[in-house]
Scaffold this active site. Structure first.
Site, PDB file in Angstrom:
ATOM      1  N   HIS B 262       0.835  -1.205   0.000  1.00  0.00           N
ATOM      2  CA  HIS B 262       0.000   0.000   0.000  1.00  0.00           C
ATOM      3  C   HIS B 262       0.874   1.261   0.000  1.00  0.00           C
ATOM      4  CE1 HIS B 262      -3.670   2.344   1.158  1.00  0.00           C
ATOM      5  NE2 HIS B 262      -2.764   3.122   1.719  1.00  0.00           N
ATOM      6  N   GLU B 263       1.810   1.319   0.931  1.00  0.00           N
ATOM      7  CA  GLU B 263       2.657   2.518   1.025  1.00  0.00           C
ATOM      8  C   GLU B 263       3.543   2.648  -0.207  1.00  0.00           C
ATOM      9  OE1 GLU B 263       1.855   4.679   3.157  1.00  0.00           O
ATOM     10  OE2 GLU B 263       0.568   3.356   4.349  1.00  0.00           O
ATOM     11  N   HIS B 266       1.778   4.838  -2.675  1.00  0.00           N
ATOM     12  CA  HIS B 266       1.984   6.269  -2.376  1.00  0.00           C
ATOM     13  C   HIS B 266       3.405   6.703  -2.746  1.00  0.00           C
ATOM     14  CE1 HIS B 266      -1.770   7.013  -0.283  1.00  0.00           C
ATOM     15  NE2 HIS B 266      -1.552   6.072   0.622  1.00  0.00           N
ATOM     16  N   GLU B 292      -4.648   8.082  -2.786  1.00  0.00           N
ATOM     17  CA  GLU B 292      -5.155   6.802  -2.282  1.00  0.00           C
ATOM     18  C   GLU B 292      -5.484   5.862  -3.440  1.00  0.00           C
ATOM     19  OE1 GLU B 292      -5.748   4.670   1.289  1.00  0.00           O
ATOM     20  OE2 GLU B 292      -4.826   6.611   0.878  1.00  0.00           O
TER      21      GLU B 292
END
Lengths: 497, 497
Positions: B262-263, B266, B292
């Site tokens: 997930h990170e 980003h 997001e």
């Protein structure tokens, strides 16, 4: 006093700016990715410029000068603080902003240039930077317009009150007594097995042992932490946030062990400073020399001692059972105190260490008196190595290029390392009269030792001069013979009996 | 244009101050010892005050207002930047300094109060802080004097252009289609063995796998790093320094795996922004929602997909051979996409996740329209949990106290999580027309995928609005049906066929 309140506010703001620079520095030294350094240099230029502006602002000058005029009406600590502020102010206001900024930029460029030069054994690549750094330091000292020799001004910046005259006395005493003694020890044939240098020591368990050392030396982890970095150092912004680093290599168990203990000496000093100094200019340890006395006492007098390992060898063996199978306390004490003529200061043993410092002191002294040019530096380095230690480094990387200090503008700093160790011997001698240090180390009980150091030295932060500390703690002025006696006694027992 | 140059200088300085606050924040989140926070709060007050002063200075106002008047003469990117600067300026200048400083102090106190309250299941301990935070947000919106509902102003701050009207349309579509579908899926009996939840997974090897993920997802380590923290997050100051964190627990292998992926979404976004935006106000990703969309695409559409694990399961099994003995790609895909009615948003599966967001949106909406008081909040929380997910949290810690956002003053932020995931589905749909995503994932070849995202979204930094991005990338305005279709198709295949 309204003026004092205003001073407090200005100092608090100035310290906030230094705080953020410190946090950025910590990040740079311990983890920032390569890419960070470009954008970061710009930020540091802006914040550094703001610090210069605030340190030289008319209001700050008026407040400091006003308080200095009425210094007789201030309490002792505040008077000391104002004297310190005034001394720094009188210097910085003489520096034109362009020179100040230019010097910061020079240091920013000199740092990677030195790293490259050291990596590539390329003295010529670093020489122009060093020449500029020395020129700028001479220029700054010229701006100050203070009486005395230029190098004396630099020496005093790192160790308040010290001068060539005082250092000469110290180093001449060492030369007279220590140099022949070192030669005698180096002549002793030493073929004792060293299990601590032979094996590979996985880094994970070295980390566990370094953390064990933090625990047994009573480091307060709620107010600090241990991390790794290329060059070990201690970092602090207040007694509530004191961090130390160490380095790990599978080939060098003692590298991490003694770096950690050394930095714990610095870190314990900082953690034990009275928080009443937090908001003042007296919020950190007194001088480099007194600071080094604490780290070297921790490292050499505690960490390399027999009682220390009587307590802690079992934990080390538990972590490295195969590597240290059969190792005895005698083995570790001998290995941790092995004397060798070597090229690298940071890896030198306790006995030959001061000779590395004397060499650097001789060179800096000559550079500033005009007796040595930067061009002649590598040859002089090798000549002095030959004279003090009987060896000549095969490359400049292992000689004149080895230390980070000059590329960071730290000239006049080296002598404090030897001085600090000598302070340590005298302080240790005084402590022995009041505490059974060996017994406490054997019991793993650092509490009373730390408490003694706190009571006599640490709690005062920067509020006392080194002279005052030595006098208050030991009952007499600094005397290098404690150091010489300590080394002779220790190494006679290890090598000549 | 002299005024533009002056604007550039002021922005550069302002950004330097924000940079140092960011570095301090990174340190606070990832390693600072407890003791650091007292002295640090004081520093942040001083630097934060300086940022406020510079953001509202007469010179900055004159420069921004002057440029805004001549906006027609500026190039598109600069015009966008000035519009953004003007919008922020027009808000901040309406806030009295005392309120601004008071709110910062409130947030500083609210943070530990929330942590304590969550740890002790003590809603009453946090309630007054939340009430004050909501009051202050209403007050600020009142100061702004902008047209529209107060909650709309907040929504727009986190997702430019969004409003209750737009979110209602989005959430109503979800409610209509998704809530009954989720009920259907939850009714399916699922007793498949889950080897990823049963065993213990040593943290060391989880760290190795997370680092492996950085490598295979093509994260550039010379411009970033991975570290651990309590709450995973991505941090960046420029494309040259982008850092992500993950969390490790021996009980939750997927916790670290999917937090890292997930990170990475980003972080890849930030690393791929064109450096021409570095010195501007457009230097980071467009909005929370678009950001997001990238993290959730990485996590859910890549990381939880079958082709991804066809490539990477072998490495995971190599690191955990006993724990994952016999585990198949089917096992990991089912385990990584297991649907459950659960209390905690951050641990929710992809299908029930938007229901957690809808609940928070409903509540914030009612709090700002006056239809709900802070006193009534926990009961309303539990009522909505019952209605959306059919369960009621046994404690407030697992209910209304679970999220960090409100204590940090982030109100209007939650909806961007669901919106971002919906953006992701639409963007993914467009990407599929140009790339064989499954094939690339199966080959472990992230290069073309990252390049596509860079070309279509990342490189533009903050220079485009989310509407513009959706239009340029997908050829049509945002449409939630891609998201609903994606979820229905995915979970029908997993659960109903």
């Amino acid at each position: 006093m309204e003026r004092l309140e205003r001073f407090r506010t200005l100092v608090k703001e100035l310290k906030a700016y230094q705080y953020v620079m410190n946090v950025i520095g910590w990040d740079s030294e311990t983890e920032a990715p390569r890419g960070a350094f470009g954008p970061r240099a710009e930020v540091m230029g802006i914040i550094g410029g703001e610090i210069f502006k605030r340190s030289t602002s008319q209001e700050y000058q008026d407040v400091v000068n006003g308080l200095y005029r009425d210094i007789a009406s201030l309490d002792a600590d505040t008077a000391k603080e104002i004297r310190r502020a005034k001394k720094a102010l009188d210097k910085i206001v003489t520096i034109p902003e362009a020179d100040f900024v230019g010097y910061q930029r020079l240091l920013t460029l000199a740092q990677p240039a030195w790293e490259d030069a050291k990596a590539k054994n390329d003295w010529a690549g670093f020489k122009p930077f060093l020449a500029d750094i020395i020129e700028m330091n001479k220029k700054f000292v010229g701006y100050y317009g203070l009486p005395g020799e230029p190098y004396d001004i630099l020496l005093d910046e790192f160790e308040e009150g010290m001068s060539m005259k005082a250092y000469d006395k110290f180093f001449n005493a060492l030369k007279k007594d220590l140099v022949p003694f070192v030669k005698k020890i180096l002549a002793v044939k030493n073929d004792r097995r060293d299990p601590f240098a032979e094996a590979k020591f996985p880094i994970d368990n070295q980390q566990i042992f370094s953390n064990y050392l933090l625990t047994v030396m009573k480091f307060d982890r709620s107010r600090g932490l241990l991390k790794k970095s290329v060059h070990p150092f201690t970092w602090n912004t207040s007694p509530a946030d004191v961090r130390l680093t160490t380095r790990y290599s599978p080939d060098a168990l003692f590298g991490s062990v003694f770096s950690t203990i050394h930095e714990l000496g610095h870190a314990t000093y900082e953690q034990q400073i009275d928080p009443i100094f937090d908001a003042t200019l007296l919020s950190s340890g007194t001088t480099m020399g007194i600071h080094e006395s604490q780290s070297r006492m921790y490292e050499n007098m505690f960490g390399r001692s027999r009682p220390f390992w009587q307590k802690h060898l079992s934990e080390l063996k538990r972590l490295f059972p195969t590597q240290l199978k059969g190792a005895t306390v005698d083995d570790v004490v001998f290995a941790a105190n092995k004397v060798e003529a070597s090229y690298i200061r940071t890896e030198a043993d306790e006995l030959t260490y001061p000779l590395h410092i004397m060499l650097r002191y001789d060179i800096e002294r000559m550079l500033f008196s005009g007796k040595l040019t930067v061009d002649e530096l590598p040859a002089k380095w090798n000549e002095l190595m030959k004279s003090y230690l009987g060896i000549v480094p095969p490359t400049d990387s292992e000689g004149v290029l080895q230390d980070v200090h000059w590329s960071s503008g730290l000239i006049g700093y080296f002598p404090t390392y030897a001085l600090g160790t000598a302070y340590a011997a005298q302080i240790y001698h005084a402590m022995q009269k009041e505490l059974d240090i060996d017994k406490l180390l054997r019991a793993g009980d650092m509490g009373p030792i730390n408490a003694w150091l706190k009571d006599k030295i640490h709690r005062f932060g920067g509020s006392k001069s080194p002279e005052q500390i030595m006098l208050d703690v030991t009952g007499e002025p600094f005397d290098p013979h404690y150091y010489i006696d300590y080394l002779k006694k220790k190494y006679t027992a290890l090598y000549l009996s």
